[in-house]
Design an enzyme around this catalytic site. Structure first.
Site, PDB file in Angstrom:
ATOM      1  N   GLU A   1       7.512  -8.115  -0.693  1.00  0.00           N
ATOM      2  CA  GLU A   1       6.487  -7.197  -0.175  1.00  0.00           C
ATOM      3  C   GLU A   1       5.284  -7.265  -1.071  1.00  0.00           C
ATOM      4  O   GLU A   1       5.417  -7.235  -2.295  1.00  0.00           O
ATOM      5  CB  GLU A   1       6.942  -5.729  -0.260  1.00  0.00           C
ATOM      6  CG  GLU A   1       7.762  -5.208   0.851  1.00  0.00           C
ATOM      7  CD  GLU A   1       8.080  -3.722   0.632  1.00  0.00           C
ATOM      8  OE1 GLU A   1       7.223  -2.979   0.129  1.00  0.00           O
ATOM      9  OE2 GLU A   1       9.211  -3.333   0.974  1.00  0.00           O
TER      10      GLU A   1
ATOM     11  N   GLU B   1       1.815   2.052  10.548  1.00  0.00           N
ATOM     12  CA  GLU B   1       2.982   2.830  10.997  1.00  0.00           C
ATOM     13  C   GLU B   1       2.651   4.309  10.918  1.00  0.00           C
ATOM     14  O   GLU B   1       2.550   4.870   9.824  1.00  0.00           O
ATOM     15  CB  GLU B   1       4.195   2.470  10.132  1.00  0.00           C
ATOM     16  CG  GLU B   1       4.587   0.995  10.261  1.00  0.00           C
ATOM     17  CD  GLU B   1       5.653   0.580   9.260  1.00  0.00           C
ATOM     18  OE1 GLU B   1       6.743   1.172   9.271  1.00  0.00           O
ATOM     19  OE2 GLU B   1       5.385  -0.328   8.456  1.00  0.00           O
TER      20      GLU B   1
ATOM     21  N   LYS C   1       4.576   7.275   8.760  1.00  0.00           N
ATOM     22  CA  LYS C   1       4.734   7.253   7.300  1.00  0.00           C
ATOM     23  C   LYS C   1       4.077   8.501   6.717  1.00  0.00           C
ATOM     24  O   LYS C   1       3.141   9.051   7.308  1.00  0.00           O
ATOM     25  CB  LYS C   1       4.054   5.997   6.745  1.00  0.00           C
ATOM     26  CG  LYS C   1       4.795   4.718   7.082  1.00  0.00           C
ATOM     27  CD  LYS C   1       5.677   4.338   5.927  1.00  0.00           C
ATOM     28  CE  LYS C   1       6.478   3.105   6.254  1.00  0.00           C
ATOM     29  NZ  LYS C   1       6.715   2.280   5.074  1.00  0.00           N
TER      30      LYS C   1
ATOM     31  N   GLU D   1      -0.083   4.957   3.177  1.00  0.00           N
ATOM     32  CA  GLU D   1       1.150   4.324   3.665  1.00  0.00           C
ATOM     33  C   GLU D   1       1.077   4.026   5.167  1.00  0.00           C
ATOM     34  O   GLU D   1       1.720   3.103   5.643  1.00  0.00           O
ATOM     35  CB  GLU D   1       2.361   5.211   3.386  1.00  0.00           C
ATOM     36  CG  GLU D   1       2.801   5.189   1.939  1.00  0.00           C
ATOM     37  CD  GLU D   1       3.991   6.100   1.728  1.00  0.00           C
ATOM     38  OE1 GLU D   1       5.112   5.643   1.970  1.00  0.00           O
ATOM     39  OE2 GLU D   1       3.794   7.259   1.342  1.00  0.00           O
TER      40      GLU D   1
END
Ligand SMILES: *[C@@H]1O[C@H](CO)[C@@H](O)[C@H](O)[C@H]1NC(C)=O
Ligand SMILES: *[C@@H]1O[C@H](CO)[C@@H](O)[C@H](O)[C@H]1NC(C)=O
Ligand SMILES: *[C@@H]1O[C@H](CO)[C@@H](O)[C@H](O)[C@H]1NC(C)=O
Length: 507
Positions: free
Chosen positions: A269, A323, A326, A331
Site C-alpha cells: 500500500e 470510499e 471511511k 481516508e
C-alpha cells in the site's frame, strides 16, 4: 534498444514523433497494482469494476482486503493477478493445516485457475494492532496456508503479510533503522526466514504522506519526488532525493541487520489523499496526482533505491476508489477513481490504457505508424474537475462560447443541453465541445487545471456530447491573446516540454 546509440537524426525523429504524438511517449508499459477497498455504499458491482480495469487502465494486479467470492469471480478470465487477504480476525483459527486446507477449499480453489490468485496476504498490519493473540498466530497461519497450497500443488501462490512502517524503531536516517526491539529476533527473523525459504516477499506499506514536515516546502517536495536539496545519510554517504527511497532503504537496513537483505520487497500500500481535513496540509488533487504519477514512474524505471539498485518493486496504490464510509475526510479521498469510474484527477499520463499505446517497444514506433488509429477506438470526453470553482467554470464557458468559435446553441435556453441549467453542466458541454474541436489532445482539456478527461459518455437522453467521431467539422479558433482567458494554451507549451523530457528519459 539500450545497446545501440541512435543517430542524431534518429533522435530528432523520435523527438518530433514524441511532440506530435503524445501517445507515443508512454509506450513503456507501466505496471500498476491497486488496492480495491470497498468501505463504501456507492461502488459499482465487481463485474463492472473488473471489466473497467481490464479495458480502460494499465492496472495489471489488484489487492483485495478479503476473499470476496463475487470479486474473485469478476476477475475470472481477465489475467489480472489477484492478492487476497485473510481478515485479521480469521488468523488464529487458520493456524492448523486442516483449517488452512478447509479455508483454501472454500475460498480460493473454486476460482482457480480462471482467476489468477497469485498471493494470499495473512491479515493487514497485524503488528500495529498490538493484539498478542493475532501476532502470535501470524507465522503459524502463514505456514499452514503455504503447506495447504503445496499439498494442492499450488506452489506458485505466495503467502505473506503487509506491515506498516510502525514496525521500525526509527527510520531516519535509513541506516539507523531497525525493527522494534522485542519484535526483531522473536517475530521478524522467523517471518523473514519463512519468506526466504518459500521465495515470497516481505510486504510493506510506506506512506510519505505521513512522513513529511508540512511547515517546510522542501520536505513536501522530497515526499512528492519533486526537486529538493536531498537528505544526507552520513553513515552510508547516500544523498536521498525522495522519501519513498528512504523509507524502502530503512526497511532494507532493518532486514539487513537481521541478515535477510536478500528477501524480496513488495509495496502493498502507498498513496496520497486528494482532499483532507483543514489541518492536513499536503492533501490536494495536484499533490495526489504528483505522488502517484511520480511513484509509478519511479518504481517502473528499474532504478531501484540507493541500497537496492536496479530493483523493481511490485507496488499497489491505495486506493482504487474513493470510499465514502471511511471515518475521516482524507481516508475517504485516497481513490484514483470516483464510484462512477471517472478519474478523481488527471491520471492519463500513467494509468489510462490509451496512454500506454501499442504493446510494441519504442523501436517499432516510427512516425509513419500513427498511433491515432489505436487511440480513436476509445472515446474520451472532457468535463469539469470536481474541485473547479463556479467562477472558473463560468470563465471557461465565456471563453469557449464567445472567443473560440464554438457553437454553443445547445446550452442556450431552447437548446437540448440547456437543462440542467447549472454552470457546471453548461461548462461540461462547452469544455467538451472545445476539447473535441481542438483535436482531443489532453492539453485541450486542461483549462487551467479545471478540466478532466473521462471515458464515460456524459450525454443524456436529450443532450448529445460530441466525441472524436462526431466532432468532425467543428473547429476551434484559437485566439491571439487568450493566455489570460485560457491557461490551456499556456499549458500546451509546458506539456510539450514535459513530453520532450519524458521522451529523452525513455528512449
Ligand atoms: C499433486 O501433484 C502430484 C504429482 O504430480 C500428484 O501425484 C498429486 O495427485 C497432485 N495433488 C493434487 C491435489 O492435485
Ligand atoms: C543531494 O542532492 C540534491 C539534489 O540533486 C542536491 O541539491 C544536494 O546538493 C545534494 N546534497 C549533497 C550533500 O550532496
Ligand atoms: C544496475 O544497472 C546499471 C546499468 O545497467 C549497471 O551499470 C549496474 O552495474 C547495475 N547495478 C547492479 C548492482 O546490478
Amino acid at each position: 534498444m539500450a545497446q545501440t546509440q541512435p543517430s542524431s537524426r534518429h533522435s530528432l525523429l523520435l523527438l518530433l514523433a514524441c511532440t506530435l504524438f503524445p501517445q507515443l511517449y508512454a509506450s513503456y508499459t507501466t505496471k500498476i497494482g491497486v488496492n480495491y477497498g470497498t468501505v463504501a455504499d456507492n461502488l459499482p458491482p465487481p463485474s463492472t469494476v473488473a471489466a473497467f480495469i481490464k479495458s480502460q487502465t494499465t492496472i495489471d494486479r489488484v489487492k483485495l482486503f478479503d476473499a470476496n467470492p463475487d470479486m474473485l469471480r469478476a476477475f475470472a478470465g481477465t489475467g489480472i493477478s489477484i492478492t487476497v487477504t485473510v481478515p485479521n480476525a480469521a488468523i488464529p483459527s487458520l493456524s492448523t493445516l486442516p483449517a488452512a486446507q478447509a479455508w483454501l477449499s472454500e475460498n480460493i480453489l473454486p476460482f482457480l485457475p480462471q482467476t489468477a490468485v497469485t498471493r494470499i496476504a495473512v491479515g493487514n498490519e497485524v503488528l500495529a494492532t498490538s493484539d498478542k493473540t493475532l501476532i502470535a498466530h501470524i507465522l503459524p497461519t502463514m505456514k499452514s496456508l503455504h503447506d495447504a497450497l503445496s499439498l494442492a500443488n499450488l506452489t506458485a501462490v505466495q503467502v505473506s503479510t503487509p506491515h506498516s512502517l510502525g514496525i521500525l524503531a526509527s527510520s531516519e536516517p535509513p541506516s539507523a533503522a531497525s525493527f522494534r526491539r522485542g519484535y526483531d529476533k522473536a517475530i521478524f527473523a522467523p517471518i523473514l526466514e519463512f519468506h526466504r525459504r518459500t521465495k515470497s516477499p516481505f510486504m510493506v506499506n510506506p506512506y510519505p504522506f505521513f512522513g513529511f514536515d508540512p511547515s517546510r516546502a522542501e520536505s513536501l517536495n522530497y515526499a512528492l519526488f519533486k526537486p529538493n536539496g536531498g537528505v544526507w545519510d552520513a553513515a552510508t554517504s547516500v544523498n536521498y532525493t525522495n522519501m519513498f527511497d528512504a523509507q524502502m532503504d530503512a526497511i532494507f537496513w532493518a532486514m539487513k541487520k537481521l541478515g535477510y537483505e536478500d528477501v524480496e520487497l513488495v509495496v502493498a500500500e502507498t498513496g496520497w489523499p486528494s482532499v483532507g481535513e483543514t489541518n492536513e496540509a499536503g492533501a490536494s488533487f495536484d499533490n495526489a496526482a504528483s505522488y502517484n504519477g511520480n511513484l509509478m514512474k519511479h518504481v517502473n524505471s528499474g532504478k531501484g533505491t540507493p541500497l537496492m539498485p536496479n530493483r523493481t518493486f511490485e507496488t499497489f496504490i491505495f486506493s482504487l476508489f474513493n470510499e465514502n464510509l471511511k471515518p475521516t475526510v482524507s481516508e475517504r479521498n485516497y481513490g484514483l477513481f470516483n464510484p462512477d469510474l471517472t478519474p478523481v484527477y488527471h491520471l492519463d499520463d500513467f494509468i489510462a490504457r490509451e496512454a500506454a499505446g501499442p504493446a510494441s517497444g519504442p523501436t517499432a514506433l516510427t512516425p509513419s505508424e500513427s498511433p491515432l488509429s489505436s487511440s480513436s477506438s476509445k472515446k474520451k470526453w472532457c468535463v469539469p474537475r470536481r474541485d473547479a470553482s463556479e467562477a472558473a467554470l463560468q470563465a471557461n464557458i465565456d471563453f469557449v462560447c464567445s472567443s473560440s468559435g464554438i457553437e454553443c446553441g445547445p446550452i442556450k435556453d431552447v437548446g437540448p443541453c440547456f437543462k440542467p441549467n447549472t454552470i457546471r453542466s453548461h461548462a461540461a458541454y462547452a469544455m467538451n465541445a472545445y476539447y473535441q474541436a481542438s483535436g482531443g489532445h489532453d492539453f485541450d482539456c486542461d483549462f487551467g487545471h479545471t478540466g478532466l478527461i473521462t471515458y464515460t459518455d456524459p450525454s443524456s437522453q436529450t443532450c448529445t456530447y460530441p466525441d472524436a467521431a462526431t466532432a468532425t467539422g467543428l473547429t476551434a479558433r484559437k485566439p491571439d491573446r487568450a493566455a489570460s482567458l485560457t491557461p490551456a494554451f499556456h499549458n500546451n507549451h509546458l506539456f510539450i516540454c514535459v513530453q520532450i523530457i519524458i521522451c529523452f528519459t525513455f528512449f
